[in-house]
Enzyme design. Structure first.
Site, PDB file in Angstrom:
ATOM      1  N   ILE A  11     -23.267 -33.556 -23.680  1.00 33.14           N
ATOM      2  CA  ILE A  11     -22.807 -34.591 -22.655  1.00 33.14           C
ATOM      3  C   ILE A  11     -21.913 -34.254 -22.073  1.00 33.14           C
ATOM      4  O   ILE A  11     -21.423 -35.657 -20.829  1.00 33.14           O
ATOM      5  CB  ILE A  11     -22.788 -34.671 -24.106  1.00 33.14           C
ATOM      6  CG1 ILE A  11     -23.473 -34.853 -25.759  1.00 33.14           C
ATOM      7  CG2 ILE A  11     -21.493 -35.720 -24.878  1.00 33.14           C
ATOM      8  CD1 ILE A  11     -23.345 -35.471 -26.749  1.00 33.14           C
ATOM      9  N   ASP A  49     -13.727 -18.923 -20.835  1.00 38.86           N
ATOM     10  CA  ASP A  49     -14.942 -18.815 -22.761  1.00 38.86           C
ATOM     11  C   ASP A  49     -13.142 -19.537 -22.763  1.00 38.86           C
ATOM     12  O   ASP A  49     -11.762 -18.800 -23.159  1.00 38.86           O
ATOM     13  CB  ASP A  49     -14.523 -17.475 -22.989  1.00 38.86           C
ATOM     14  CG  ASP A  49     -15.500 -17.604 -24.317  1.00 38.86           C
ATOM     15  OD1 ASP A  49     -16.660 -17.471 -24.008  1.00 38.86           O
ATOM     16  OD2 ASP A  49     -14.936 -18.574 -25.351  1.00 38.86           O
ATOM     17  N   ALA A  73     -18.773 -26.914 -27.753  1.00 42.13           N
ATOM     18  CA  ALA A  73     -19.231 -26.520 -29.294  1.00 42.13           C
ATOM     19  C   ALA A  73     -20.429 -26.497 -29.751  1.00 42.13           C
ATOM     20  O   ALA A  73     -21.469 -26.946 -29.244  1.00 42.13           O
ATOM     21  CB  ALA A  73     -18.321 -28.207 -30.191  1.00 42.13           C
ATOM     22  N   TYR A 139     -21.154 -27.062 -39.482  1.00 41.82           N
ATOM     23  CA  TYR A 139     -20.906 -27.733 -38.426  1.00 41.82           C
ATOM     24  C   TYR A 139     -20.058 -28.687 -39.098  1.00 41.82           C
ATOM     25  O   TYR A 139     -18.988 -29.334 -38.007  1.00 41.82           O
ATOM     26  CB  TYR A 139     -22.296 -28.705 -38.037  1.00 41.82           C
ATOM     27  CG  TYR A 139     -22.390 -29.352 -36.681  1.00 41.82           C
ATOM     28  CD1 TYR A 139     -21.162 -29.112 -35.940  1.00 41.82           C
ATOM     29  CD2 TYR A 139     -23.261 -30.646 -37.046  1.00 41.82           C
ATOM     30  CE1 TYR A 139     -21.333 -29.537 -34.331  1.00 41.82           C
ATOM     31  CE2 TYR A 139     -22.525 -31.541 -35.707  1.00 41.82           C
ATOM     32  CZ  TYR A 139     -22.061 -31.300 -34.519  1.00 41.82           C
ATOM     33  OH  TYR A 139     -21.482 -31.928 -33.966  1.00 41.82           O
ATOM     34  N   PHE A 206     -40.109 -34.593 -39.836  1.00 45.92           N
ATOM     35  CA  PHE A 206     -40.141 -34.030 -41.538  1.00 45.92           C
ATOM     36  C   PHE A 206     -38.579 -35.004 -42.379  1.00 45.92           C
ATOM     37  O   PHE A 206     -37.830 -35.656 -42.175  1.00 45.92           O
ATOM     38  CB  PHE A 206     -38.202 -33.036 -40.898  1.00 45.92           C
ATOM     39  CG  PHE A 206     -38.190 -31.798 -39.589  1.00 45.92           C
ATOM     40  CD1 PHE A 206     -39.699 -31.186 -39.926  1.00 45.92           C
ATOM     41  CD2 PHE A 206     -37.661 -31.712 -38.662  1.00 45.92           C
ATOM     42  CE1 PHE A 206     -39.595 -30.521 -38.790  1.00 45.92           C
ATOM     43  CE2 PHE A 206     -37.211 -30.929 -37.511  1.00 45.92           C
ATOM     44  CZ  PHE A 206     -38.587 -29.950 -38.104  1.00 45.92           C
TER      45      PHE A 206
HETATM   46  N1  UDP Z   1     -36.994 -34.405 -36.528  1.00 41.08           N
HETATM   47  C1  UDP Z   1     -38.098 -34.261 -36.720  1.00 41.08           C
HETATM   48  N2  UDP Z   1     -38.518 -33.462 -36.147  1.00 41.08           N
HETATM   49  C2  UDP Z   1     -38.064 -32.862 -35.213  1.00 41.08           C
HETATM   50  C3  UDP Z   1     -37.258 -33.025 -34.858  1.00 41.08           C
HETATM   51  C4  UDP Z   1     -35.591 -33.494 -35.556  1.00 41.08           C
HETATM   52  O1  UDP Z   1     -38.775 -35.178 -37.119  1.00 41.08           O
HETATM   53  O2  UDP Z   1     -39.131 -32.075 -34.557  1.00 41.08           O
HETATM   54  C5  UDP Z   1     -35.545 -35.419 -37.282  1.00 41.08           C
HETATM   55  C6  UDP Z   1     -34.499 -35.068 -38.349  1.00 41.08           C
HETATM   56  O3  UDP Z   1     -35.182 -34.497 -38.965  1.00 41.08           O
HETATM   57  C7  UDP Z   1     -33.617 -36.003 -38.279  1.00 41.08           C
HETATM   58  C8  UDP Z   1     -34.249 -36.594 -37.088  1.00 41.08           C
HETATM   59  O4  UDP Z   1     -35.203 -36.734 -36.401  1.00 41.08           O
HETATM   60  O5  UDP Z   1     -33.804 -37.158 -39.187  1.00 41.08           O
HETATM   61  C9  UDP Z   1     -32.570 -36.642 -35.730  1.00 41.08           C
HETATM   62  O6  UDP Z   1     -32.963 -35.421 -36.081  1.00 41.08           O
HETATM   63  P1  UDP Z   1     -32.338 -34.231 -34.319  1.00 41.08           P
HETATM   64  O7  UDP Z   1     -32.798 -32.977 -34.457  1.00 41.08           O
HETATM   65  O8  UDP Z   1     -32.284 -35.025 -33.207  1.00 41.08           O
HETATM   66  O9  UDP Z   1     -31.065 -35.105 -34.926  1.00 41.08           O
HETATM   67  P2  UDP Z   1     -29.522 -34.865 -36.093  1.00 41.08           P
HETATM   68  O10 UDP Z   1     -29.901 -36.519 -36.673  1.00 41.08           O
HETATM   69  O11 UDP Z   1     -30.250 -33.759 -36.444  1.00 41.08           O
HETATM   70  O12 UDP Z   1     -27.921 -34.912 -35.334  1.00 41.08           O
END
Ligand code: UDP
Length: 323
Positions: A11, A49, A73, A139, A206
């Protein structure tokens, strides 16, 4: 001159590309996750750093800094659960060092990258800045702690700040000169595009039993160039004295499920994805969608770029990824 800490990251580098059009910029980055090639050539680059007071003092002594923008971060929820020390050390302790040096050098303007993770599991459809903050992982805690420090420092030391709580940053610069490159990659859109390019065997979704229309998680994806432009407006509002202590959400108010994002990637690229349903990932709320009404009303910012545009720009980048 503006100091951008973490300006070699995803970003930060997009912000720098916009900011060099308007201001002199110095980037401080330790390149732990950032890329030197991502930093626009018009910016001065200093490898150093955030947590090292000597590195910071050198920068503040060498350049007439009038504001600091802080992108340096760690930002992975899962990693923060496994290794919270890393998150508190970098995201909190090192940021404290930065603020301490800023106060010493009487630099009063600060723009802070915060996150939707400060809200935890929201109980509203659209999250606004008044929604309760209750992080569910280290986080989110680390970011909220810095927000608290800023509020206190503002009262005691006259620090002016804008906190920007990002939802899901995605996409790449329109030129495809810079884009998203994490190792390992964990974010949804780059993972889908890598699979469509053939560098990854499959996409794991997921969780498909969430309380959402299609059972997959809903997120608010926002183009990284839209994010960068919000930072410029926030900086202008700080420097003009129009704003002194504000918090804004940055999203586009539209939620897309994981399945919808995959379908949109298939449509934009014309390639069919190889998808498997998998277990839920720890720490994922079912739905995170922003109301960005406040920053629209106060600074006139809104997200201009659609999910299709996010994916099209990311696709251009990933097809010819430079770093
Ligand atoms: N996600 C997924 N498969 C992956 C990576 C992410 O299903 O390989 C899902 C994750 O569980 C969340 C959404 O995609 O619901 C966005 O995840 P990402 O890690 O991109 O961003 P976050 O929301 O964690 O900042």
């Amino acid at each position: 001159m503006i100091l951008v800490v973490g300006g070699a990251g995803y970003i930060g580098s997009h912000l720098v590309k916009e900011l060099v059009e308007k201001e002199d910029v110095v980037v401080l980055d330790n390149l732990s996750t950032g890329h030197r090639e991502a930093v626009d050539k018009r910016a001065i680059f200093v490898k150093g750093d955030l947590g090292n007071e000597d590195d910071l003092q050198m920068v503040f002594r060498s350049y007439p800094i009038k504001a600091v923008m802080h992108f340096a971060a760690y930002s992975l929820v899962g990693e923060s659960v496994i290794d919270p020390l890393k998150y508190y050390e970098n995201n909190v302790a090192s940021t404290l060092t930065l603020l301490k040096v800023m106060i010493k050098f009487k630099v009063k303007n600060f723009i802070f990258s915060s996150t939707a993770a400060t809200y935890g599991i929201p109980d509203v459809e659209l999250i606004d800045e008044e929604s309760k903050t209750a992080p569910i992982n280290p986080y989110g805690h680390s970011k909220l702690m810095v927000e608290q420090m800023l509020a206190d420092f503002s009262k005691s030391y006259g620090l002016n700040y804008v906190v920007l709580r990002y939802f899901n940053a995605a996409g790449a610069h329109q030129s495809a000169a810079i884009g998203e490159s994490h190792d390992p990659e964990t974010h949804l859109i780059p993972i889908i595009l890598q699979q469509l390019l053939g560098t990854r065997e499959k996409i794991s979704v997921f969780g498909s039993d969430y309380d959402t229309a299609d059972g997959t998680c809903i997120r608010d994806y926002i183009h990284v160039t839209d994010l960068a432009q919000a930072h410029i407006l926030a900086l202008e509002a700080l420097l003009s004295g129009e704003k002194s202590t504000e918090t804004y959400n940055l999203g586009n108010g539209l939620g897309y499920s994981v399945k919808e994002v995959i379908e949109t990637c298939e449509r934009v690229t014309g390639i069919k994805a190889n998808v498997e349903m998998a277990e839920r990932r720890a720490g994922d709320p079912a739905r995170l969608v922003a109301s960005s009404q406040k920053i629209y009303t106060e600074l006139g910012w809104k997200a201009e770029r659609s999910l299709e545009k996010i994916i099209a720009d990311a696709w251009n980048w990933h097809q010819n990824q430079l770093y």
